[in-house]
Scaffold this active site. Structure first.
Site, PDB file in Angstrom:
ATOM      1  N   LYS A 167       1.338   1.023  -1.500  1.00 57.58           N
ATOM      2  CA  LYS A 167       2.238   2.147  -1.250  1.00 57.58           C
ATOM      3  C   LYS A 167       3.692   1.702  -1.098  1.00 57.58           C
ATOM      4  O   LYS A 167       4.603   2.318  -1.640  1.00 57.58           O
ATOM      5  CB  LYS A 167       1.790   2.912   0.000  1.00 57.58           C
ATOM      6  CG  LYS A 167       2.717   4.063   0.418  1.00 57.58           C
ATOM      7  CD  LYS A 167       2.819   5.133  -0.661  1.00 57.58           C
ATOM      8  CE  LYS A 167       3.927   6.136  -0.367  1.00 57.58           C
ATOM      9  NZ  LYS A 167       3.729   6.899   0.857  1.00 57.58           N
ATOM     10  N   VAL A 168       3.936   0.623  -0.357  1.00 58.58           N
ATOM     11  CA  VAL A 168       5.323   0.194  -0.199  1.00 58.58           C
ATOM     12  C   VAL A 168       5.877  -0.331  -1.521  1.00 58.58           C
ATOM     13  O   VAL A 168       7.080  -0.230  -1.782  1.00 58.58           O
ATOM     14  CB  VAL A 168       5.509  -0.840   0.942  1.00 58.58           C
ATOM     15  CG1 VAL A 168       5.115  -0.233   2.270  1.00 58.58           C
ATOM     16  CG2 VAL A 168       4.737  -2.119   0.695  1.00 58.58           C
TER      17      VAL A 168
END
EC number: 1.1.1.60
Length: 314
Positions: A167-168
């Site tokens: 996600k990051v």
């Protein structure tokens, strides 16, 4: 399954709304009583507290603004975790922290899922967002019916923590896209190009992106309100830089993006909307990067459909 949801903010409120809209047995909790009252008026139950939710529900979802908030909530729920109880973390957080909390849940006899979302608030509102799920396959099969009411595309990514890592990375790419889109629009304006035409030229080209097709519209309309603030951007791109540092990868663009966003925060405020980063270039050039005909807010016009698992190519 009885589902609890903690954190009814910009993203959490929309995800919980999809569960309620699709008939799930839902209880909710938030520090903002008015958020809870709104859900209760639409048919949800008041979950009272994180501890009570874990006692009453089969699965409890958290969508919170910081790792510290998540730690506090999980600590309150932990004495009530046991066999048949599932914690689902939908915040964007540090992979090591979600692994630590997940291990505590597992040690107490429960199950843990790391399942952040990607795709923007407008898609969270319609159940068309994408979800990564890190957990065992057996746990994934249990929670998939819940996830497919909140998201369109669901990807099982292996062990807990993998979702947060991915996600990051995607948020880093989105921020890089935002910076380059701002530069492209400003250069085209300086070169005398019509910005409405420029938008369409990018959208139909190899240079297009999800960020251009969504956030460029908010930049050009002057709204600059994407429901995502610069402090959240900084958290995510900082986490991505930390992953690179931990693994000895010498990034060049990432530190520049962090510096650009830091400057934006100094100019416009720590919690300014991320799309306001265009204003640095407007101030530097004296140009207005706006055009008629673009919306003040993003609306997801895709019809809502039940989600499905995305199968990884092997």
């Amino acid at each position: 399954m009885k589902v609890g949801f903690i954190g009814l903010g910009n993203v959490g409120g929309k995800l919980a709304g999809s569960l309620l809209r699709n008939g799930m047995d839902l209880s909710v909790h938030d520090l903002n009583d008015s958020f809870v009252a709104d859900f209760v008026s639409r048919g949800a139950k008041d979950g009272s507290s994180p501890a009570q939710l874990m006692q009453d529900c089969d699965a409890v979802i958290t969508c919170l603004p910081s790792p510290a908030a998540c730690d506090a909530v999980v600590s309150e729920m932990l004495p009530h975790v046991g066999p048949g109880k599932i914690w689902m973390e939908m915040s964007t957080t540090d992979a090591s922290e979600v692994k630590r909390l997940g291990a505590l849940v597992l040690a107490a006899g429960g199950e843990a899922v790391d399942c952040p979302v990607s795709g923007g608030c407008h898609r969270a509102d319609t159940g068309n967002i994408s979800i990564y799920a890190g957990c065992t396959r057996a746990t994934f099969d249990k929670v998939l019916p819940i996830l497919t009411h909140m998201g369109r595309r669901i990807l099982h990514v292996g062990e807990i923590g993998n979702s947060s890592t991915l996600k990051v990375m995607t948020n880093y790419l989105a921020t890089a896209n935002l910076i380059t889109v701002c530069e492209a629009l400003t250069v085209m304006k300086a070169a005398g190009m019509d910005l409405g035409m420029t938008y369409e030229a990018i959208a139909m080209s190899s240079g297009t992106s999800f960020v251009h097709e969504t956030e460029s519209q908010l930049i050009l309309s002057g709204s600059r309100d994407v429901n995502f603030t610069m402090d959240l951007v900084q958290k995510d791109i900082g986490l991505f830089q930390k992953i690179a540092d931990d693994h000895g990868v010498p990034l060049e663009i990432s530190p520049m993006i962090i510096d650009i966003m830091s400057d934006g925060q100094k100019r416009y405020g720590v919690r300014a909307q991320s799309d306001r980063i265009i204003e640095r270039l407007e101030e530097a050039t004296g140009l207005s990067i706006q055009a008629p005909g673009f919306p003040q807010e993003l609306i997801d016009d895709e019809p809502e459909e039940r989600g499905y698992e995305v199968v990884v190519r092997r």
